[in-house]
Design a protein around this motif. Structure first.
Motif, PDB file in Angstrom:
ATOM      1  N   UNK A  10       0.825  -1.201   0.000  1.00 26.20           N
ATOM      2  CA  UNK A  10       0.000   0.000   0.000  1.00 26.20           C
ATOM      3  C   UNK A  10       0.859   1.250   0.000  1.00 26.20           C
ATOM      4  N   UNK A  11       0.228   2.400  -0.080  1.00 27.28           N
ATOM      5  CA  UNK A  11       0.973   3.659  -0.168  1.00 27.28           C
ATOM      6  C   UNK A  11       1.752   3.958   1.113  1.00 27.28           C
ATOM      7  N   UNK A  12       1.100   3.797   2.267  1.00 25.65           N
ATOM      8  CA  UNK A  12       1.749   4.160   3.532  1.00 25.65           C
ATOM      9  C   UNK A  12       2.845   3.156   3.894  1.00 25.65           C
ATOM     10  N   UNK A  13       2.487   1.877   3.891  1.00 26.71           N
ATOM     11  CA  UNK A  13       3.477   0.856   4.186  1.00 26.71           C
ATOM     12  C   UNK A  13       4.572   0.797   3.145  1.00 26.71           C
ATOM     13  N   UNK A  14       4.211   1.088   1.893  1.00 30.90           N
ATOM     14  CA  UNK A  14       5.208   1.100   0.820  1.00 30.90           C
ATOM     15  C   UNK A  14       6.244   2.186   1.035  1.00 30.90           C
ATOM     16  N   UNK A  15       5.803   3.365   1.478  1.00 27.33           N
ATOM     17  CA  UNK A  15       6.746   4.448   1.751  1.00 27.33           C
ATOM     18  C   UNK A  15       7.703   4.046   2.863  1.00 27.33           C
ATOM     19  N   UNK A 173     -11.557  23.562   9.090  1.00 24.34           N
ATOM     20  CA  UNK A 173     -10.926  22.483   9.858  1.00 24.34           C
ATOM     21  C   UNK A 173      -9.412  22.616   9.844  1.00 24.34           C
ATOM     22  N   UNK A 174      -8.779  22.704  11.013  1.00 26.20           N
ATOM     23  CA  UNK A 174      -7.312  22.789  11.055  1.00 26.20           C
ATOM     24  C   UNK A 174      -6.683  21.401  10.900  1.00 26.20           C
ATOM     25  N   UNK A 175      -5.756  21.292   9.977  1.00 27.52           N
ATOM     26  CA  UNK A 175      -5.164  19.989   9.658  1.00 27.52           C
ATOM     27  C   UNK A 175      -3.643  20.118   9.555  1.00 27.52           C
ATOM     28  N   UNK A 176      -2.929  19.214  10.192  1.00 29.01           N
ATOM     29  CA  UNK A 176      -1.467  19.152  10.102  1.00 29.01           C
ATOM     30  C   UNK A 176      -1.096  18.179   8.984  1.00 29.01           C
ATOM     31  N   UNK A 177      -1.381  18.557   7.748  1.00 25.48           N
ATOM     32  CA  UNK A 177      -1.160  17.694   6.595  1.00 25.48           C
ATOM     33  C   UNK A 177       0.263  17.122   6.591  1.00 25.48           C
ATOM     34  N   UNK A 178       0.372  15.840   6.252  1.00 24.40           N
ATOM     35  CA  UNK A 178       1.672  15.172   6.229  1.00 24.40           C
ATOM     36  C   UNK A 178       1.782  14.365   4.942  1.00 24.40           C
ATOM     37  N   UNK A 179       2.989  14.160   4.458  1.00 21.46           N
ATOM     38  CA  UNK A 179       3.203  13.353   3.261  1.00 21.46           C
ATOM     39  C   UNK A 179       3.514  11.913   3.640  1.00 21.46           C
ATOM     40  N   UNK A 180       3.375  11.007   2.677  1.00 20.02           N
ATOM     41  CA  UNK A 180       3.740   9.615   2.928  1.00 20.02           C
ATOM     42  C   UNK A 180       5.223   9.501   3.288  1.00 20.02           C
ATOM     43  N   UNK A 181       6.057  10.322   2.644  1.00 19.13           N
ATOM     44  CA  UNK A 181       7.494  10.272   2.938  1.00 19.13           C
ATOM     45  C   UNK A 181       7.756  10.676   4.382  1.00 19.13           C
TER      46      UNK A 181
END
Length: 303
Positions: A10-15, A173-181
């Protein structure tokens, strides 16, 4: 480390798997996909199998010193419970030193009727109880939502053609967006930093942004004007179902339906850098992530 990575296809585990392999750590994973349908992950050893079969999970953990777990997009409580029990049992049997669990999402303090939250809470509970006094250290990372979700068929074309950033979250909505990396960097830190056993970290990106602030950051990265457009969660769910199927889409969209109703509006916000400091992380600014993406991919696509 020799790391058993659950969810590497998957994307998260793959990263996570790619980052570990880049840094010279052997990675082993489990997949139900046929060999021809697996992603290219140099340095990653694949074994066929299913989390629902304990013998397959036991084989995955053989020889592993550490484990990184991202559960699949499954939201049926009984199935998730079985997966989590198998993982905890296999980690104990293998004598894994530390298991890092990525919950896929933040988890509200109070229980809800949202499967995306409650199955992840269930998994964490199983790990905490199943690994207690076993010698296996548990560290939990709880991300908000991913920037990579915006490089997608439901966001990319409108952004490229119209300068519209469509997202299934209310503008305020306040969001602390994060990348897969950066998620992978957080998991790596959780695997290696001393003195954090038993802790949970609400990881996040460099800044907490509302929708319009996110659009401004995208505009700076793209060098053009961008405006934010809240996407109705039901529309998002129907679009995601075309790629993931209706059940996973309903599970993922549950988070957005919840946020649209104003339940725990600060759930996805940052923690003022506390987790980043403890894990020695420096997440990349949104603008930097935007500049790295091949947006031309969507130039021929229309929303």
């Amino acid at each position: 480390m020799r790391v058993a990575v659950v969810g590497a296809t998957g994307y998260q585990g793959g990263a996570t798997a790619r980052l570990l392999a880049e840094r010279g750590h052997p990675v082993q994973t489990l997949s139900r996909r046929p060999e021809a349908d697996r992603p290219e992950l140099p340095g990653v050893s694949f074994g066929g199998g299913d989390l629902g079969r304990y013998d397959d999970v036991r084989q995955l953990f053989e020889g592993a010193t550490h484990a990184a777990v991202t559960m699949p997009l499954v939201y049926q409580a009984e199935k998730v419970l079985r997966y989590a029990q198998h993982l905890a049992k296999a980690a104990r049997a293998a004598g894994v030193r530390r298991l890092v669990y990525n919950t896929n999402t933040r988890i509200p303090e109070r229980t809800t009727d949202i499967a995306a939250f409650e199955t992840r809470r269930l998994t964490e509970t199983v790990f905490r109880e199943g690994l207690a006094h076993s010698g296996v250290e548990l560290v939990v990372v709880r991300p908000p939502v991913y920037l990579d979700n915006l490089f997608s068929p439901w966001s990319g074309p409108a952004l490229v053609h119209e300068g519209v950033l469509a997202c299934p979250l209310p503008a305020r909505t306040p969001v602390a967006w994060i990348s897969h990396r950066d998620l992978a960097e957080a998991v790596y830190a959780a695997l290696t930093v001393d003195g954090i056993a038993g802790q949970s970290f609400d990881i996040g990106g460099a800044r907490t942004l509302t929708g319009p602030e996110l659009a401004e950051a995208f505009g700076r990265g793209l060098g053009r004007s961008v405006r934010y457009a809240p996407l109705e969660p039901g529309v998002f769910e129907r679009g995601l179902a075309q790629f993931q199927g209706p059940e996973p889409a309903a599970g993922v969209a549950g988070v957005y339906h919840c946020m649209a109703h104003g339940v725990e509006p600060e759930l996805l916000a940052g923690d003022d850098g506390a987790s980043a400091a403890l894990l020695s992380l420096k997440p990349a600014p949104v603008e930097e992530w935007v500049m790295r993406q091949p947006w031309q991919l969507w130039a021929g696509e229309r929303p």
